[in-house]
Design a protein around this motif. Structure first.
Motif, PDB file in Angstrom:
ATOM      1  N   TYR A   1      12.304   0.515 -10.781  1.00 44.58           N
ATOM      2  CA  TYR A   1      12.380   1.498  -9.710  1.00 44.58           C
ATOM      3  C   TYR A   1      11.036   1.501  -8.987  1.00 44.58           C
ATOM      4  CZ  TYR A   1      16.675   3.245 -11.841  1.00 44.58           C
ATOM      5  OH  TYR A   1      17.948   3.350 -12.338  1.00 44.58           O
ATOM      6  N   ILE A   2      11.081   1.143  -7.711  1.00 42.68           N
ATOM      7  CA  ILE A   2       9.859   1.119  -6.904  1.00 42.68           C
ATOM      8  C   ILE A   2       9.891   2.323  -5.967  1.00 42.68           C
ATOM      9  CG2 ILE A   2       8.498  -0.190  -5.240  1.00 42.68           C
ATOM     10  CD1 ILE A   2       9.726  -2.736  -6.395  1.00 42.68           C
ATOM     11  N   LYS A   3       8.945   3.213  -6.158  1.00 44.29           N
ATOM     12  CA  LYS A   3       8.913   4.461  -5.389  1.00 44.29           C
ATOM     13  C   LYS A   3       7.783   4.397  -4.375  1.00 44.29           C
ATOM     14  CE  LYS A   3      10.599   6.844  -9.516  1.00 44.29           C
ATOM     15  NZ  LYS A   3      10.397   7.941 -10.500  1.00 44.29           N
ATOM     16  N   THR A   4       8.152   4.400  -3.107  1.00 46.44           N
ATOM     17  CA  THR A   4       7.150   4.327  -2.046  1.00 46.44           C
ATOM     18  C   THR A   4       7.010   5.693  -1.375  1.00 46.44           C
ATOM     19  OG1 THR A   4       8.638   3.764  -0.210  1.00 46.44           O
ATOM     20  CG2 THR A   4       7.913   1.949  -1.647  1.00 46.44           C
ATOM     21  N   ILE A   5       6.123   5.753  -0.410  1.00 43.48           N
ATOM     22  CA  ILE A   5       5.883   7.011   0.297  1.00 43.48           C
ATOM     23  C   ILE A   5       7.152   7.498   0.993  1.00 43.48           C
ATOM     24  CG2 ILE A   5       4.623   8.061   2.223  1.00 43.48           C
ATOM     25  CD1 ILE A   5       2.303   6.155   1.554  1.00 43.48           C
ATOM     26  N   ASN A   6       7.929   6.564   1.554  1.00 45.44           N
ATOM     27  CA  ASN A   6       9.090   6.950   2.362  1.00 45.44           C
ATOM     28  C   ASN A   6      10.444   6.737   1.697  1.00 45.44           C
ATOM     29  OD1 ASN A   6       7.451   7.631   4.642  1.00 45.44           O
ATOM     30  ND2 ASN A   6       7.198   5.445   5.030  1.00 45.44           N
ATOM     31  N   GLU A   7      10.513   5.797   0.730  1.00 45.60           N
ATOM     32  CA  GLU A   7      11.823   5.443   0.184  1.00 45.60           C
ATOM     33  C   GLU A   7      11.673   4.860  -1.213  1.00 45.60           C
ATOM     34  OE1 GLU A   7      15.821   3.145   1.914  1.00 45.60           O
ATOM     35  OE2 GLU A   7      13.959   3.242   3.067  1.00 45.60           O
TER      36      GLU A   7
ATOM     37  N   SER B   1       6.017   1.676 -19.400  1.00 48.86           N
ATOM     38  CA  SER B   1       7.101   1.812 -18.419  1.00 48.86           C
ATOM     39  C   SER B   1       6.620   2.144 -17.017  1.00 48.86           C
ATOM     40  CB  SER B   1       8.085   2.902 -18.869  1.00 48.86           C
ATOM     41  OG  SER B   1       8.653   2.583 -20.112  1.00 48.86           O
ATOM     42  N   TYR B   2       5.300   2.236 -16.814  1.00 46.99           N
ATOM     43  CA  TYR B   2       4.808   2.685 -15.505  1.00 46.99           C
ATOM     44  C   TYR B   2       3.610   1.883 -15.002  1.00 46.99           C
ATOM     45  CZ  TYR B   2       7.583   6.972 -16.040  1.00 46.99           C
ATOM     46  OH  TYR B   2       8.615   7.877 -16.202  1.00 46.99           O
ATOM     47  N   ILE B   3       3.645   1.588 -13.703  1.00 52.63           N
ATOM     48  CA  ILE B   3       2.488   1.102 -12.960  1.00 52.63           C
ATOM     49  C   ILE B   3       2.238   2.108 -11.846  1.00 52.63           C
ATOM     50  CG2 ILE B   3       1.593  -0.691 -11.421  1.00 52.63           C
ATOM     51  CD1 ILE B   3       3.344  -2.700 -12.921  1.00 52.63           C
ATOM     52  N   ILE B   4       0.981   2.445 -11.618  1.00 49.76           N
ATOM     53  CA  ILE B   4       0.680   3.422 -10.562  1.00 49.76           C
ATOM     54  C   ILE B   4      -0.285   2.835  -9.539  1.00 49.76           C
ATOM     55  CG2 ILE B   4       1.050   5.392 -12.110  1.00 49.76           C
ATOM     56  CD1 ILE B   4      -2.058   5.684 -12.156  1.00 49.76           C
TER      57      ILE B   4
ATOM     58  N   PRO C   1       0.799  -1.231   0.000  1.00 51.53           N
ATOM     59  CA  PRO C   1       0.000   0.000   0.000  1.00 51.53           C
ATOM     60  C   PRO C   1       0.833   1.284   0.000  1.00 51.53           C
ATOM     61  CG  PRO C   1      -0.923  -1.576   1.537  1.00 51.53           C
ATOM     62  CD  PRO C   1       0.405  -2.133   1.103  1.00 51.53           C
ATOM     63  N   SER C   2       2.112   1.189   0.406  1.00 50.75           N
ATOM     64  CA  SER C   2       2.967   2.383   0.435  1.00 50.75           C
ATOM     65  C   SER C   2       3.581   2.716  -0.928  1.00 50.75           C
ATOM     66  CB  SER C   2       4.091   2.199   1.456  1.00 50.75           C
ATOM     67  OG  SER C   2       5.075   1.284   0.975  1.00 50.75           O
ATOM     68  N   ILE C   3       3.424   1.810  -1.894  1.00 53.78           N
ATOM     69  CA  ILE C   3       4.011   2.032  -3.220  1.00 53.78           C
ATOM     70  C   ILE C   3       3.216   3.094  -3.967  1.00 53.78           C
ATOM     71  CG2 ILE C   3       4.527   0.992  -5.465  1.00 53.78           C
ATOM     72  CD1 ILE C   3       4.904  -1.682  -4.027  1.00 53.78           C
ATOM     73  N   ARG C   4       3.922   4.096  -4.496  1.00 61.73           N
ATOM     74  CA  ARG C   4       3.278   5.140  -5.288  1.00 61.73           C
ATOM     75  C   ARG C   4       3.375   4.836  -6.780  1.00 61.73           C
ATOM     76  NH1 ARG C   4       5.502   9.674  -5.691  1.00 61.73           N
ATOM     77  NH2 ARG C   4       7.624   9.062  -5.141  1.00 61.73           N
ATOM     78  N   ILE C   5       4.606   4.580  -7.231  1.00 56.62           N
ATOM     79  CA  ILE C   5       4.884   4.411  -8.658  1.00 56.62           C
ATOM     80  C   ILE C   5       5.908   3.299  -8.838  1.00 56.62           C
ATOM     81  CG2 ILE C   5       5.809   5.534 -10.742  1.00 56.62           C
ATOM     82  CD1 ILE C   5       5.173   8.249  -9.238  1.00 56.62           C
TER      83      ILE C   5
END
Length: 242
Positions: A170-176, A202-205, A157-161
Motif C-alpha cells: 500500500y503506497i500512501k501519497t499526499i493526494n491518493e 511492514s513500513y517504510i516512511i 516525494p509525494s509518498i508519505r508511507i
C-alpha cells in the motif's frame, strides 16, 4: 547478426504489416507482439536479451515517451507513428534508432534495420541508458507501479508511507493511495535512501513527512506508524536532532 525484437502497437493492421516485414528478414527474431503498452513494459523489463522494439508512440493508457523512459534495459527503439509530431522529442533519447511513419514501406524498414544493426555493432553489447536534454527522471523523482492492468506513475516525494500487507504493498501519497503486488524490499530498493527509511518490517516512511516521534512510534500526517527496536537507532541517527 540477429536482432531479437518486440512489437508494441494497438492497431491491428500496422501490427500485421510489421509482422510480415520481420518474417521476411532472417536477421530479425520476433519474440512477442503486444497491443497493450502496459503489458509490453511488464514483459520487456524482465528480458535482457531484447535488442529492438517497434513502438507505436501514440498508445492508449500510457504515453510513448513515458514508455521509453520506463525501459529498464534500454534496448533500441524504432518509433512507428502516423504523425511526425513526436520526432524531435523522441530523438532526445539515445536508444532511439529510427522514426518511421505509417504505413511502413519495405525500403524504409530495411534502412531502419540496417541502422539498428550498425548501432548494435558499435555499442558492443548494451547501449548506454537513455538520456534526454530535459533529463530522464532520476531514481529519486518517479516510481512506476503496476496496479491491475494500469501502469501508474507516482512522484516519489509525494509518498508519505509504504505499508506491506501480505503479498500487497500500500503506497500512501499526499493526494491518493495505491495498491500493487510486490514486496517491501523491492520498493525499498527503488527509493532514495536519504529520504526514506524502513522503520518496521511492514513500513517504510518518508523522513521529511515526520510530524512527531514518541517512544516506539512515529506520526506521519495523522497516522501512527510503529518503529521496531532494531530500526529505531538508525532513525535517530538520520534525523537532524538539536
Amino acid at each position: 547478426m540477429e536482432l531479437n525484437c518486440v512489437i508494441v502497437d494497438d492497431e491491428e493492421l500496422p501490427r500485421k504489416v510489421l509482422i510480415e516485414l520481420i518474417r521476411q528478414r532472417p536477421d530479425l527474431n520476433l519474440l512477442e507482439v503486444f497491443e497493450s503498452s502496459v503489458e509490453a513494459l511488464k514483459y520487456i523489463n524482465t528480458q535482457e536479451d531484447i535488442d529492438l522494439i517497434f513502438l507505436d508512440i501514440i498508445m492508449p493508457g500510457f504515453d510513448g515517451i513515458d514508455f521509453i523512459r520506463a525501459l529498464k534495459y534500454k534496448p533500441q527503439v524504432i518509433v512507428i507513428s502516423s504523425s511526425q509530431y513526436f520526432a524531435l522529442k523522441v530523438f532526445e533519447y539515445e536508444n532511439i534508432a529510427n522514426y518511421l511513419l505509417k504505413p511502413v514501406n519495405k525500403e524504409k524498414f530495411k534502412k531502419a534495420i540496417q541502422k539498428a544493426e550498425k548501432r548494435k555493432e558499435q555499442s558492443v553489447g548494451t547501449l548506454k541508458p537513455a538520456t534526454s536534454k530535459e533529463a530522464v527522471p532520476a531514481k529519486e523523482s518517479i516510481l512506476y507501479i503496476n496496479s491491475g492492468k494500469r501502469l501508474i506513475k507516482i512522484d516519489i516525494p509525494s509518498i508519505r508511507i509504504i505499508e506491506a500487507k501480505g503479498n500487497f504493498i500500500y503506497i500512501k501519497t499526499i493526494n491518493e493511495n495505491y495498491i500493487t503486488h510486490s514486496t517491501l524490499k523491492n520498493i525499498e530498493d527503488k527509493l532514495p535512501a536519504d529520504k526514506f527509511l524502513r522503520v518496521h518490517r511492514s513500513y517504510i516512511i518518508n523522513l521529511e513527512m515526520i510530524v512527531d516521534i514518541q517512544d516506539n512510534s512515529v506520526l506521519i500526517d495523522k497516522e501512527i506508524i510503529p518503529i521496531s527496536r532494531r530500526n529505531k537507532p538508525q532513525l535517530m541517527n538520520r534525523l537532524n536532532l538539536l
